[in-house]
Motif scaffolding. Structure first.
Motif, PDB file in Angstrom:
ATOM      1  N   TYR A  68       0.700  -1.148  -0.011  1.00 59.66           N
ATOM      2  CA  TYR A  68       0.082   0.089   0.155  1.00 59.66           C
ATOM      3  C   TYR A  68       0.707   1.237   0.004  1.00 59.66           C
ATOM      4  O   TYR A  68       1.917   1.250   0.495  1.00 59.66           O
ATOM      5  CB  TYR A  68      -0.967   0.116   1.359  1.00 59.66           C
ATOM      6  N   ASP A  69       0.539   2.213  -0.873  1.00 60.37           N
ATOM      7  CA  ASP A  69       1.214   3.527  -0.985  1.00 60.37           C
ATOM      8  C   ASP A  69       0.347   4.545  -0.364  1.00 60.37           C
ATOM      9  O   ASP A  69      -0.677   5.045  -0.931  1.00 60.37           O
ATOM     10  CB  ASP A  69       1.663   3.757  -2.680  1.00 60.37           C
ATOM     11  N   ILE A  74      -3.033   3.946  -3.202  1.00 61.12           N
ATOM     12  CA  ILE A  74      -3.148   2.875  -4.175  1.00 61.12           C
ATOM     13  C   ILE A  74      -2.551   1.637  -3.526  1.00 61.12           C
ATOM     14  O   ILE A  74      -1.391   1.634  -3.073  1.00 61.12           O
ATOM     15  CB  ILE A  74      -2.588   3.094  -5.617  1.00 61.12           C
ATOM     16  N   LYS A  76      -0.994  -1.947  -4.638  1.00 64.27           N
ATOM     17  CA  LYS A  76      -0.549  -2.730  -5.620  1.00 64.27           C
ATOM     18  C   LYS A  76      -0.145  -4.161  -5.482  1.00 64.27           C
ATOM     19  O   LYS A  76       0.695  -4.337  -4.521  1.00 64.27           O
ATOM     20  CB  LYS A  76       0.542  -1.998  -6.374  1.00 64.27           C
ATOM     21  N   LYS A 103     -10.852  -1.384  -8.979  1.00 63.93           N
ATOM     22  CA  LYS A 103      -9.908  -2.339  -9.261  1.00 63.93           C
ATOM     23  C   LYS A 103      -9.652  -2.025 -10.763  1.00 63.93           C
ATOM     24  O   LYS A 103     -10.468  -2.163 -11.635  1.00 63.93           O
ATOM     25  CB  LYS A 103     -10.210  -3.826  -9.232  1.00 63.93           C
ATOM     26  N   SER A 104      -8.352  -1.430 -10.993  1.00 64.73           N
ATOM     27  CA  SER A 104      -7.964  -1.012 -12.238  1.00 64.73           C
ATOM     28  C   SER A 104      -9.109  -0.210 -12.853  1.00 64.73           C
ATOM     29  O   SER A 104      -9.158  -0.810 -14.031  1.00 64.73           O
ATOM     30  CB  SER A 104      -7.191  -2.205 -12.953  1.00 64.73           C
ATOM     31  N   ASN A 133       0.590  -6.916  -9.703  1.00 67.12           N
ATOM     32  CA  ASN A 133       0.570  -5.288 -10.194  1.00 67.12           C
ATOM     33  C   ASN A 133      -0.826  -4.697 -10.541  1.00 67.12           C
ATOM     34  O   ASN A 133      -0.803  -3.589 -10.875  1.00 67.12           O
ATOM     35  CB  ASN A 133       1.620  -5.024 -11.413  1.00 67.12           C
ATOM     36  N   ASP A 134      -1.920  -5.599 -10.040  1.00 64.16           N
ATOM     37  CA  ASP A 134      -3.290  -4.888 -10.272  1.00 64.16           C
ATOM     38  C   ASP A 134      -3.360  -3.804  -9.228  1.00 64.16           C
ATOM     39  O   ASP A 134      -2.682  -4.232  -8.011  1.00 64.16           O
ATOM     40  CB  ASP A 134      -4.329  -6.030 -10.046  1.00 64.16           C
ATOM     41  N   GLN A 135      -4.288  -2.793  -9.400  1.00 65.36           N
ATOM     42  CA  GLN A 135      -4.169  -1.764  -8.202  1.00 65.36           C
ATOM     43  C   GLN A 135      -5.615  -1.827  -7.952  1.00 65.36           C
ATOM     44  O   GLN A 135      -6.588  -1.903  -8.637  1.00 65.36           O
ATOM     45  CB  GLN A 135      -3.720  -0.368  -9.090  1.00 65.36           C
ATOM     46  N   TYR A 137      -7.925   0.681  -5.247  1.00 59.81           N
ATOM     47  CA  TYR A 137      -8.104   2.115  -4.382  1.00 59.81           C
ATOM     48  C   TYR A 137      -9.366   2.364  -4.270  1.00 59.81           C
ATOM     49  O   TYR A 137     -10.275   1.619  -4.893  1.00 59.81           O
ATOM     50  CB  TYR A 137      -7.215   3.110  -5.224  1.00 59.81           C
TER      51      TYR A 137
END
Length: 163
Positions: A68-69, A74, A76, A103-104, A133-135, A137
């Motif tokens: 998590y960023d 987001i 990832k 989701k993306s 690598n799916d995101q 948020y």
């Protein structure tokens, strides 16, 4: 048939070996766990905005696996697998509120309150199959706002099992 406590312990031990990804424990992938919880703490109201806006949950409480960023909001996926996500929020009086779990760029679930006369709380959750690598948020809908102070608006997720 009589079973002893020792027999029960052996059975659990055998089950743990046969099924290492028990649902009551976070899954480990390549020796590390993946889970996070973060809080949106922006000092008060977040929104309204003219366009959909990603909610940045900037106060990171837990981020095991660093997926998590807290600067972008987001998550990832570091590995392909089945994940579980939740989001909860508080909206003050006279506030329309609407959040979407994305989701993306696809809405998966949402929570909203169009009755702006009382303060409300809402949330939602989903299991998602993600590729590496799916995101994932959370987005605030246009012309809506949420309360982003304290510990009331949260976003969490964890890896349930690999694929």
């Amino acid at each position: 048939m009589i079973h002893s406590f020792r027999d029960a312990a052996r059975t659990r031990e055998k089950q743990s070996v046969d099924h290492p990804n028990r649902s009551d424990q976070p899954t480990e992938m390549a020796g590390k766990k993946i889970m996070f919880t973060a809080v949106a703490d922006q000092g008060g109201n977040f929104g309204p905005f003219e366009a959909e806006t990603t909610v940045v949950y900037n106060k990171v409480i837990t981020n095991i696996g660093n997926a998590y960023d807290g600067t972008s909001g987001i998550f990832k996926a570091p590995v392909a697998g089945y994940y579980y996500f939740t989001f909860f929020y508080h909206a003050g009086e006279n506030s329309k509120s609407a959040l979407k779990l994305m989701k993306s760029d696809s809405c998966i679930v949402e929570a909203f309150d169009k009755n702006a006369t009382t303060a409300d709380n809402a949330g939602n959750a989903a299991f998602l199959q993600l590729n590496e690598n799916d995101q994932v948020y959370v987005r605030l809908s246009p012309d809506n706002r949420i309360w982003a102070s304290g510990y009331t608006t949260t976003f969490s997720g964890f890896l349930v099992s690999g694929m």
